[in-house]
Design a protein around this motif. Structure first.
Motif, PDB file in Angstrom:
ATOM      1  N   ARG A  99       9.858   5.432  10.345  1.00 28.82           N
ATOM      2  CA  ARG A  99      10.840   5.493   9.562  1.00 28.82           C
ATOM      3  C   ARG A  99      12.220   4.870  10.160  1.00 28.82           C
ATOM      4  O   ARG A  99      12.297   4.940  11.374  1.00 28.82           O
ATOM      5  N   GLU A 129       3.247   0.363   5.618  1.00 30.06           N
ATOM      6  CA  GLU A 129       3.419   1.833   5.983  1.00 30.06           C
ATOM      7  C   GLU A 129       4.834   2.109   6.352  1.00 30.06           C
ATOM      8  O   GLU A 129       5.124   3.340   6.595  1.00 30.06           O
ATOM      9  N   THR A 130       5.608   1.170   6.723  1.00 28.49           N
ATOM     10  CA  THR A 130       7.019   1.784   7.246  1.00 28.49           C
ATOM     11  C   THR A 130       7.866   2.103   6.013  1.00 28.49           C
ATOM     12  O   THR A 130       8.057   1.339   5.024  1.00 28.49           O
ATOM     13  N   GLU A 131       8.564   3.205   6.473  1.00 28.52           N
ATOM     14  CA  GLU A 131       9.596   3.664   5.339  1.00 28.52           C
ATOM     15  C   GLU A 131      10.872   3.266   5.781  1.00 28.52           C
ATOM     16  O   GLU A 131      11.458   3.469   6.903  1.00 28.52           O
ATOM     17  N   VAL A 165      15.730   5.528   2.384  1.00 29.03           N
ATOM     18  CA  VAL A 165      14.641   5.647   3.318  1.00 29.03           C
ATOM     19  C   VAL A 165      13.265   5.976   2.691  1.00 29.03           C
ATOM     20  O   VAL A 165      13.381   7.258   2.003  1.00 29.03           O
ATOM     21  N   GLY A 166      12.174   5.209   2.309  1.00 28.14           N
ATOM     22  CA  GLY A 166      11.182   5.460   1.841  1.00 28.14           C
ATOM     23  C   GLY A 166      10.368   4.016   1.526  1.00 28.14           C
ATOM     24  O   GLY A 166      10.530   3.086   2.028  1.00 28.14           O
ATOM     25  N   LYS A 167       9.421   4.158   0.800  1.00 29.29           N
ATOM     26  CA  LYS A 167       8.484   3.147   0.444  1.00 29.29           C
ATOM     27  C   LYS A 167       9.316   1.882  -0.196  1.00 29.29           C
ATOM     28  O   LYS A 167       9.902   2.323  -1.273  1.00 29.29           O
ATOM     29  N   THR A 168       9.332   0.754   0.138  1.00 29.04           N
ATOM     30  CA  THR A 168      10.262  -0.198  -0.348  1.00 29.04           C
ATOM     31  C   THR A 168       9.917  -1.045  -1.264  1.00 29.04           C
ATOM     32  O   THR A 168       8.916  -1.901  -1.347  1.00 29.04           O
ATOM     33  N   ARG A 182      12.372   8.339  15.084  1.00 25.76           N
ATOM     34  CA  ARG A 182      12.975   7.491  14.077  1.00 25.76           C
ATOM     35  C   ARG A 182      13.876   6.616  14.550  1.00 25.76           C
ATOM     36  O   ARG A 182      14.491   6.829  15.679  1.00 25.76           O
TER      37      ARG A 182
END
Length: 439
Positions: free
Chosen positions: A48, A87-89, A117-120, A158
């Motif tokens: 994250r 895979e990055t949030e 913050v999350g799946k883009t 984080r």
């Protein structure tokens, strides 16, 4: 006709025997392919990253390759978003982007989550970035607290990436105090800072924020440098999020060095310094260690890092080195050492019974030949990450011999196959010549 068929039958028998012989020899060969190890634990959480972008009025300044600071930041973020690992949030928080007035009290509350913050969704994220216009004040401390809330709590590290062109204009809260506050909460938060302005006060503040959380500071001069650095920080979060490094402090001598168990550790090492750590290694174990030194500021050309394993008496067991002569962000090296090579070295631990396995005290020494460029602050030290692992000792000589043995078996197989093929081919040629003469 009978005479003509008999050689064919014998030929079929020979070829069948050759195939069986070759197959049996090849079946007897051990497999060469390395199989993935079973039981590897999957990461519990996705990496994250929350990017905090300064959109205060000073970001209108056009001093980066003839472009405004905000346009450089927007283009860099677009490139970063295009390259985001799946895979990055990822999220974006702004400061100074929404309040255009002169009321400082109100302007210093101006920090907002631009993209959660999350799946883009890359189109949505880049559209949101395109709407930004430099407007207000610079409440960095408040934005850092907001970023910590955006990222939430968890077991893995984080990352906050702060891009700003100036110091906080809204203290209190002081951003250094906020960084220390976040670090003390044990929420595994690292803040990396990137400065678009180059005055000493801004540099000192951004260094303070980064140092308090174990992050890095970068003095940005070009758009390419900003893009590359943010990408590297995102990738670093993606590479290391599964394990949170444990803070430690190496000593200058082995006697007073901290004892490390297998794990990942973070420390800071000054320019041209030696830092020492101790690792107890039992008989039958193999020590595997690696070190990465982050070059978070401009360093002089021609540099290197050295990782040594020594005995308790200072005798070198093995070493790993890496060197460079141009700007990079990380310089790394590693080593492996087994207790099977520990003859003659001082060990520690009970060895009175035949079943007891004495321990060898191995001292890991991290050294560097780095020097700061003119005008670059030497303190604090450079960020250092040390990985220590203990595994069942693998016998390298036997492994090499077994590999060589497999090579000789294969060579013998091919030789026999070639010999048999040559005999069969020669026999066929002689038979055809004799038939031709008879006819």
């Amino acid at each position: 006709m009978t005479t003509g068929r008999r050689p064919k039958t014998r030929l079929g028998s020979l070829l069948g025997a050759l195939a069986i012989t070759g197959a049996s020899l090849l079946i007897g060969l051990p497999a060469h392919a390395d199989e993935p190890s079973a039981g590897a634990a999957a990461p519990k959480e996705a990496p994250r990253v929350d990017l905090v972008l300064d959109v205060s009025g000073s970001m209108n300044e056009r001093d980066i390759q003839g472009k405004s600071r905000i346009s450089v930041a927007q283009q860099s973020l677009n490139d970063v978003i295009d390259a985001l690992p799946t895979e990055t949030e990822f999220g974006i928080r702004t400061l100074g982007a929404n309040y255009p007035g002169n009321d400082k009290t109100q302007g210093c509350q101006d920090t907002k989550q631009l993209y959660p913050v999350g799946k883009t969704n890359k189109v949505e994220a880049k559209t949101a970035i395109a709407t930004l216009r430099p407007t207000g004040w610079t409440p960095i401390g408040l934005a850092l607290r907001g970023a910590a809330q955006d990222l939430g709590k968890g077991e893995t590290t984080r990352r906050v990436v702060l891009i700003t062109d100036g110091e906080d204009t809204c203290t209190p809260p002081d951003p250094c105090d906020v960084a220390r506050e976040l670090a003390s909460q044990g929420i595994h938060l690292v803040v990396d800072t990137l400065g678009l302005a180059h005055d000493d006060k801004t540099r000192q503040q951004l260094l303070c924020i980064a140092n308090a959380t174990g992050g890095t500071y970068t003095d940005v001069r070009t758009q390419e440098q900003l893009t590359d650095k943010v990408k590297q920080l995102v990738d670093r979060s993606n590479d290391t999020y599964a394990v949170t490094p444990v803070k430690t402090s190496g000593a200058d001598k082995c006697e007073s060095a901290p004892v490390l168990a297998p794990g990942v550790y973070s420390d800071r090492e000054k320019f041209s310094e030696h830092r020492v750590y101790k690792v107890p290694v039992k008989s039958g174990q193999e020590l595997r260690a690696s070190v990465s030194v982050g070059l978070d500021r401009a360093v002089a050309r021609d540099y290197g890092v050295l990782l040594q394993a020594t005995s308790a008496t200072g005798q070198e067991l093995v070493r790993g080195t890496d060197a460079g002569s141009s700007r990079t962000d990380v310089i790394s090296t590693g080593l492996r050492w087994s207790t099977s090579d520990s003859k003659g070295y001082i060990t520690t631990g009970p060895a009175s019974s035949s079943s007891a396995k004495p321990e060898t005290t191995v001292c890991l020494v991290v050294s560097n030949s780095l020097a700061p460029q003119a005008g670059v602050q030497a303190d604090p030290g450079l960020p250092l990450e040390l990985t220590v692992d203990l595994a069942t000792a693998s016998s390298a000589p036997e492994g090499a011999a077994m590999g060589l043995g497999r090579g000789w078996i294969l060579l013998l197989t091919l030789t026999l196959a070639g010999l048999l093929f040559g005999l069969v081919f020669g026999w066929i040629a002689r038979w055809r010549i004799s038939v031709w003469r008879e006819n």
